[in-house]
Design a protein around this motif. Sequence first.
Motif, short mmCIF file in Angstrom:
data_model
loop_
_atom_site.label_atom_id
_atom_site.label_comp_id
_atom_site.label_asym_id
_atom_site.label_seq_id
_atom_site.Cartn_x
_atom_site.Cartn_y
_atom_site.Cartn_z
N SER A 1 0.80 -1.22 0.00
CA SER A 1 0.00 0.00 0.00
C SER A 1 0.83 1.27 0.00
O SER A 1 0.30 2.34 0.26
CB SER A 1 -0.93 -0.02 1.22
OG SER A 1 -0.20 -0.27 2.39
N THR B 1 -7.07 0.06 -0.04
CA THR B 1 -8.09 -0.13 -1.07
C THR B 1 -9.33 0.69 -0.75
O THR B 1 -9.91 1.36 -1.62
CB THR B 1 -8.47 -1.62 -1.18
OG1 THR B 1 -7.32 -2.37 -1.53
CG2 THR B 1 -9.57 -1.83 -2.21
N ARG C 1 -8.55 4.44 -1.33
CA ARG C 1 -8.51 4.82 -2.75
C ARG C 1 -9.90 4.98 -3.32
O ARG C 1 -10.15 5.83 -4.18
CB ARG C 1 -7.72 3.77 -3.54
CG ARG C 1 -6.22 3.89 -3.39
CD ARG C 1 -5.50 3.08 -4.48
NE ARG C 1 -5.80 1.66 -4.37
CZ ARG C 1 -5.10 0.80 -3.65
NH1 ARG C 1 -4.04 1.23 -2.96
NH2 ARG C 1 -5.42 -0.48 -3.62
N ALA D 1 -5.30 8.92 -0.05
CA ALA D 1 -4.10 8.11 0.13
C ALA D 1 -4.10 7.56 1.55
O ALA D 1 -4.69 8.16 2.47
CB ALA D 1 -2.84 8.93 -0.12
#
Length: 308
Positions: free
Chosen positions: A2, A36, A39, A44
């Motif tokens: 990530s 995830t 996003r 961020a």
Amino acid sequence: MSGAHAEAFLEMLAAERGAAPNTLKAYARDLDDFATHARQGGRAIHDADADLLRDYMATLARTGLSPRTQARRLSCLKQFHLFLAREGVRPDNPADLLDAPRLAAPLPRFLSESEVESLLAACATETDSGTPEARRWLVARAALEMLYASGLRISELLALPRRSLAGAAQMLLVRGKGGRERVVPLSAAARAAAEALVAHDRPLGSPYLFPGRDPRRPLTRQGFDRILHDVGLRAGLDPERLSPHVLRHSFATHMLARGADLRALQVLLGHADIATTQIYTHVLAERLRQALEAHHPLAQATSGTESA
């Protein structure tokens, strides 16, 4: 992965805290999952705010993730954002504003009365053989009788001086947590088993009721655990289910099941707060619920309807 910030965080865990590989893998998966989610909201992972974190935790709850897993994910996020704040990446730790999911307190594990009887019966031995093996079962019998008869903690039992059996008193003076003293009853069977051990060990000259390999010191917790393991095998019980605390829980549960007063049980167990003792009422309530679901005809009918 990530992102660079997550990689730096995991490197810190490995270098400074010695985190195990499996722990690092779990944290990496947790951070990937949150990345995830972030996003999808156009954010961020290192730029999350409290609202985004709350939304993520709510999503975890809606997907049916267990409270324990949710709590672990939140712990990861709190540590990650604390790391970012300390590194100057961001000025705050937004995860600090979130409360962990409430975890249900695990109910104490305990044995049935017949299982305790099997343990005690398994300690039967030739007390006059004078062999080290015979002494091992004398120790086991005395310890189990006293733990189950009085609800002692293992630390309290092993610290008992030999003089605690002096005279014909049917009570024991025990020093518990915080140095608090209390008096607990000693059953006739427990006293007889303890006296048999004392008679056998008299040549040792130990000041302790349960001497260790060095008679100047008491038996260790680890030494008793090995004995209990062997007793469990001889009794046909899974040793993984056995511990001194399980015997203490069994004492308390069986006392309440047979009508003991909760306040009296608090005194016997040496609990400073009766709220600690009340966990055993939950044990009995759960047993009643299970009995109702297993045997009540309406409960069975309801179960059959739900599964149809």
